[in-house]
Design an enzyme around this catalytic site. Sequence first.
Site, PDB file in Angstrom:
ATOM      1  N   GLY A  46       0.816  -1.215   0.000  1.00  0.00           N
ATOM      2  CA  GLY A  46       0.000   0.000   0.000  1.00  0.00           C
ATOM      3  C   GLY A  46       0.846   1.259   0.000  1.00  0.00           C
ATOM      4  N   CYS A  47       1.885   1.260   0.798  1.00  0.00           N
ATOM      5  CA  CYS A  47       2.749   2.442   0.891  1.00  0.00           C
ATOM      6  C   CYS A  47       3.521   2.659  -0.408  1.00  0.00           C
ATOM      7  CB  CYS A  47       3.687   2.317   2.083  1.00  0.00           C
ATOM      8  SG  CYS A  47       2.783   2.265   3.645  1.00  0.00           S
ATOM      9  N   THR A  48       3.883   1.568  -1.070  1.00  0.00           N
ATOM     10  CA  THR A  48       4.552   1.682  -2.367  1.00  0.00           C
ATOM     11  C   THR A  48       3.596   2.284  -3.390  1.00  0.00           C
ATOM     12  OG1 THR A  48       6.016  -0.172  -1.891  1.00  0.00           O
ATOM     13  CG2 THR A  48       5.682   0.382  -4.217  1.00  0.00           C
TER      14      THR A  48
END
Length: 155
Positions: A46-48
């Site tokens: 998700g952060c990527t």
Amino acid sequence: MSERLSVGDAAPDFTLPDADGNEVALKDLRGKNVIVYFYPAAMTPGCTKQACDFRDSLDSLQAAGYTVLGISPDKPAKLAKFRDRDGVTFPLLSDPDKEVLTAYAAFGEKTMYGKKVTGVIRSTFVVDPDGRIAVAQYNVKATGHVAKLRRDLGL
């Protein structure tokens, strides 16, 4: 947990190291619109996705006068790997003590997979040129968030 920030509040100042260990201070960006987003952990799916969305929108955000800063509890070495792996072209800042996360109420109790846990609350703020909160968004989604933010900003 700190009280959530609202539009018009003074943005808590901070100075944090970037992926290369260089200090970045919010006060040095006065006079600019700054998007500060908080994310749980570098190199997670998700952060990527969120970082790549900001990366892919960076030219148009900068053309509209916005500077982007990403903040997580990760150490600079992990942020450098993340930046290099995914071609992130804006500063990723390290807040391992979670002081800035806490000041922005982006760290605390949240619900994850139906359970209450303590952790980073994915949040995005726009700090105006005078150092005030112009946009405060908590519990944002990793996917589609940048597009929504751009619509909210009229970009």
